[in-house]
Design a protein around this motif. Structure first.
Motif, PDB file in Angstrom:
ATOM      1  N   UNK A 192      31.055  16.004 -37.427  1.00  0.00           N
ATOM      2  CA  UNK A 192      31.231  15.673 -36.002  1.00  0.00           C
ATOM      3  C   UNK A 192      30.416  16.621 -35.129  1.00  0.00           C
ATOM      4  N   UNK A 196      27.526  15.652 -32.479  1.00  0.00           N
ATOM      5  CA  UNK A 196      27.700  16.036 -31.077  1.00  0.00           C
ATOM      6  C   UNK A 196      26.520  16.859 -30.586  1.00  0.00           C
ATOM      7  N   UNK A 199      23.391  14.753 -30.097  1.00  0.00           N
ATOM      8  CA  UNK A 199      23.388  13.871 -28.920  1.00  0.00           C
ATOM      9  C   UNK A 199      23.254  14.668 -27.628  1.00  0.00           C
ATOM     10  N   UNK A 200      23.912  15.816 -27.548  1.00  0.00           N
ATOM     11  CA  UNK A 200      23.840  16.639 -26.347  1.00  0.00           C
ATOM     12  C   UNK A 200      24.277  18.052 -26.701  1.00  0.00           C
ATOM     13  N   UNK A 202      23.975  20.948 -25.177  1.00  0.00           N
ATOM     14  CA  UNK A 202      24.637  21.748 -24.142  1.00  0.00           C
ATOM     15  C   UNK A 202      26.107  21.351 -24.022  1.00  0.00           C
ATOM     16  N   UNK A 203      26.349  20.043 -23.981  1.00  0.00           N
ATOM     17  CA  UNK A 203      27.736  19.588 -23.824  1.00  0.00           C
ATOM     18  C   UNK A 203      28.556  19.967 -25.053  1.00  0.00           C
ATOM     19  N   UNK A 204      27.954  19.909 -26.233  1.00  0.00           N
ATOM     20  CA  UNK A 204      28.675  20.279 -27.448  1.00  0.00           C
ATOM     21  C   UNK A 204      29.046  21.756 -27.402  1.00  0.00           C
ATOM     22  N   UNK A 205      28.089  22.580 -27.003  1.00  0.00           N
ATOM     23  CA  UNK A 205      28.352  24.014 -26.925  1.00  0.00           C
ATOM     24  C   UNK A 205      29.448  24.307 -25.910  1.00  0.00           C
ATOM     25  N   UNK A 207      31.823  22.533 -25.240  1.00  0.00           N
ATOM     26  CA  UNK A 207      33.120  22.059 -25.706  1.00  0.00           C
ATOM     27  C   UNK A 207      33.645  22.958 -26.811  1.00  0.00           C
ATOM     28  N   UNK A 209      31.914  23.858 -29.568  1.00  0.00           N
ATOM     29  CA  UNK A 209      31.311  23.599 -30.875  1.00  0.00           C
ATOM     30  C   UNK A 209      30.354  24.739 -31.205  1.00  0.00           C
TER      31      UNK A 209
END
Lengths: 322, 501
Positions: A192, A196, A199-200, A202-205, A207, A209
């Protein structure tokens, strides 16, 4: 799913066309041979696809496979290591190369293209230097080890074929790895996380991740698989030329991954698609050989097929998004 | 007859009213300041005049002729030049290349007329008082000089109206002086200046006239000099704020504290903030005051130069967002599509992203829990989506933001950091998001919310901390809330700290 169906249709079409032109294509020997090569190239393509999933690229897999293919006989024959030690050592070394790639990319923020291009050059250079560019092979006594690349554990009888197909072990390695990878990607935190961050990032980090860690893991998987394939190929052919062993295989791997539906922008990976993509490339190669098309044209044919595939894909996407 | 007249200008974005019947005019050589809070409609007004956006209704008359302004090209041809706040120069081009980029004068065969161009570049630079060789690269210019370069380019394109958006926000006082001197010369030549800024002092000192905007409407005018700083601030606030009603929440012990934090952007300012369980604290300040930097540093998204972050009395080493998340800190970031959600992943994946480890066994994600959780939050926040498998990209802005909230609320965070929680969200969704912030506080979270919309902070918060240029200038308890006083502190119009609690 629809995409995979499209790739499957393409594979069947290429097979049918070749078999119609040259009945020898549909022989137990040829099918077994194609499955064997699909196994090796499919493994490489899946490894590379994991890196492409993160939005990166791995240009080094051919050279890493080359280096592993050289180091295995070299450690066994020249250094006298027992095979049970040599093989794990080679695989660990390959994984280590991937970890170095990953760390350079995540810690020093170097571009994946650059890092793995240097990896390509360095590994090939090392492989040639270690052996003094001389061809190297295994001894008679290494036959048990060679079985992990050459065995055909069982045969499958297919109606209409001249003989039962002896399923090559390389293809079984591919199936096993594909299953493990598919479960890993769909079900685990790691899988996952890879999707994540592809796909993105910055957004994963943001969150929580661990994006850097998983990026390193992706390069480690790619290089580790490349090392395994390099070893299998060496054990299979039993005569390793350091300068050409697995040369340009990274291009087949990337082509298969893209043909199998990976986006070079990252965030997309279908294990089945990539396996089918690798199969198409092998069948094409096989077709060129047995249809007596000049082999010099091989790259051109492969290039055109991938380009047409990409154009159809893009066209379909525009149609459906409207 | 005024040189440029705007009458009854209106514009909506996806149902949100940005401008509602705005009228103003500016004469040749006049310096008109436009004052308004963030979100008052100033940017939309500028973009319409620059041809970047088109208007829904209203008349624009330039030099006696009604004009359509359908494109940037048309605006430029008419002599309207917009100098946006963000620099848009190519750092590695030479100054003269930048000056003539996209409008090269060529000789035969497409060859650039180098000599003619050089002379013209020298002249254009001299006009704004920029004493640099035209061959130098743009990247070596200071921010202030880059600004002058943009103005030089606009003037070289025969601009008759200059629209400046926060032109001095990143300039040193010396650079500002140079800019004003150059502008003064152009005014004498008859160039009209539309000046949009939060710097109240500059407006008072320079502007001939001030027009106020509030919520997309005209909120008054200061037609003649002199006017005072408090006159301008009153115009920006636009309306008298009714006395704040006390909130019904009760606070627990101190839950979250930022102690002596220094951010990269403002390395010389120490920031300390404490938030109690159940309390909502607002961070007010203008753009560039350092709100986002503080939140990001407290969440480990950017490294801080120094400072301690603690949750429930325990010091947390926020080396990365992952560490912050582990400590129970959540951040709904400012830039939703870049940092807040994964647009090309499903609603379910997005909501589950921060909770992958919850219920996971030996690295395997608990997929049933993931589905149940996603559906529960879709229901609870009223996220309008076809299914939990739909891509977040297909949702409206408000619903996307709710997904970003759900991702964190699903973890019941102890500390909830919010950066512009309702930016680009329609009125209905805004109300719902406010309610869900209040619910989180009621459940015991310490909430720290940054917003450039003062009305939002006044409505939501128990306490407002005012930042200016990276430093805390004052703090207001709910009973002392006043839009005027917050604005005075935020703009630097008042130097004395406000009512300290």
């Amino acid at each position: 799913m629809i995409k995979n169906l499209g790739i499957l249709v393409l594979l069947i079409a290429v097979c049918a066309l070749t078999a119609w032109q040259e009945p020898r294509f549909w022989s137990a020997y040829n099918v077994g041979n194609t499955l064997s090569w699909t196994g090796l190239h499919g493994l490489l393509a899946l490894g590379t696809a994991v890196v492409i999933l993160t939005g990166g690229i791995d240009l080094s897999v051919g050279s890493v496979a080359g280096l592993a293919g050289v180091m295995l006989p070299w450690t066994i024959v020249r250094l006298g290591w027992p095979p049970a030690l040599a093989l794990p050592a080679v695989l660990v070394g390959a994984v280590g190369i991937g970890v170095i790639h990953g760390l350079l990319i995540t810690r020093l923020r170097l571009q994946p293209f650059l890092v793995t291009l240097c990896g390509l050059l360095v590994c090939r250079g090392l492989a040639r230097y270690v052996t003094g560019d001389a061809t190297i092979g295994f001894r008679e006594a290494d036959a048990p080890l060679r079985a992990i690349a050459t065995a055909t554990p069982f045969s499958v009888a297919v109606p209409g074929l001249d003989a039962p197909i002896a399923i090559p072990i390389a293809f079984l390695w591919l199936i096993a790895f594909a299953l493990v990878l598919a479960i890993f990607l769909r079900r685990t935190i790691g899988g996952r996380s890879l999707f994540a961050l592809g796909k993105n990032e910055a957004a994963a980090r943001m969150s929580g991740v661990a994006t850097s860690t998983w990026t390193v893991v992706a390069y480690a998987v790619s290089a580790g698989v490349a090392g395994f394939v390099g070893a299998l190929l060496a054990l299979d052919v039993n005569s390793v030329q350091p300068s050409t062993h697995a040369q340009w295989y990274e291009l087949y791997a990337i082509a298969a991954a893209v043909l199998g539906g990976c986006s070079l922008r990252g965030g997309e990976l279908s294990v089945i698609g990539v396996v089918l993509g690798a199969a198409i490339l092998r069948v094409l190669y096989n077709a060129i050989n047995i249809l007596a098309i000049p082999t010099q044209l091989e790259f051109a044919v492969v290039g055109i097929v991938i380009l047409v595939g990409a154009m159809i894909d893009e066209g379909l996407r525009r149609l459906t998004s409207r | 007859m005024p040189f440029l007249a705007v009458e009854g200008l209106s514009k909506r974005f996806a149902g949100v009213v940005a401008l509602d019947g705005v009228s103003l005019h500016v004469d040749r050589g006049e310096w008109l300041a436009i004052a308004g809070e963030n979100g008052a409609g100033k940017s939309t007004l500028m973009k319409i005049l620059a041809g970047v956006e088109t208007r829904d209704a209203g008349r624009i008359v330039l030099d006696g002729e009604p004009v359509a302004l359908r494109s940037v090209r048309e605006a430029k041809a008419l002599g309207i030049a917009w100098i946006p706040q963000e620099r848009s120069l190519c750092a590695n081009l030479s100054i003269e290349d930048q000056l003539f980029l996209g409008r090269e004068r060529t000789r035969r065969f497409g060859f650039v007329d180098r000599r003619g161009r050089r002379a013209r570049a020298v002249e254009a630079l001299a006009r704004v008082g920029l004493d640099v060789p035209p061959t130098m690269t743009v990247g070596r210019l200071s921010t202030g000089n880059q600004q002058l370069l943009e103005i030089a380019r606009a003037l070289d394109e025969h601009a008759r109206v200059l629209i400046l958006d926060e032109p001095t926000s990143s300039l040193t006082p010396h650079e500002s002086e140079r800019l004003f001197a150059a502008l003064a010369r152009e005014r004498e030549r008859g160039v009209a200046v539309l000046y949009v800024s939060h710097r109240v002092a500059e407006i008072v000192e320079r502007a001939d006239r001030v027009v106020g905007l509030t919520d997309g409407k005209n909120s008054g005018e200061l037609a003649e000099r002199p006017f005072s700083e408090s006159d301008v601030v009153r115009l920006m606030a636009g309306r008298a704020v009714s006395a704040a009603t006390p909130t019904s929440r009760t606070f627990g012990p101190p839950r979250f504290s930022i102690d002596g934090l220094r951010t990269r952007r403002h390395p010389r300012e120490l920031v300390s903030i404490e938030v109690r369980a159940g309390e909502i604290v607002g961070l007010a300040g203008l753009i560039g005051a350092g709100r986002t930097e503080i939140l990001r540093a407290a969440f480990g998204a950017d490294a801080a130069t120094s400072g301690r972050i603690s949750v429930d009395g325990t010091c947390v080493d926020v080396a990365s967002p992952k560490a912050a998340v582990r400590a129970g800190i959540a951040l709904v970031p400012e830039d939703r599509p870049a940092d807040g959600v994964i647009l090309d992943a499903s609603v379910r994946t997005n909501i589950g992203l921060a909770s992958l480890r919850d219920g996971a066994r030996r690295g395997f994600v608990d997929r049933v829990a993931e589905k149940v959780r996603a559906r529960a939050w879709i229901e609870r926040l009223g996220i309008k989506t076809r299914s939990d498998r739909s891509l977040v990209r297909k949702l409206s802005g408000g619903n996307q933001q709710k997904v970003a909230f759900a991702k964190w609320l699903a973890r019941s965070p102890r500390v909830l950091l919010l950066d512009e929680p309702t930016r680009g969200v329609d009125v209905g969704a805004k109300e719902e998001i406010h309610r869900c912030i209040e619910d989180a506080a009621r459940a015991g979270a310490a909430v720290l919310v940054a917003s450039s919309e003062l009305g939002e902070l006044l409505r939501l918060c128990d306490r407002i901390v005012v930042l200016q240029r990276g430093a805390i200038r004052g703090e207001f308890a709910r009973a002392q809330f006043s839009e005027q006083r917050v604005l005075e502190l935020a703009t630097g119009a008042a130097t004395a700290p406000g009512a300290h609690v």
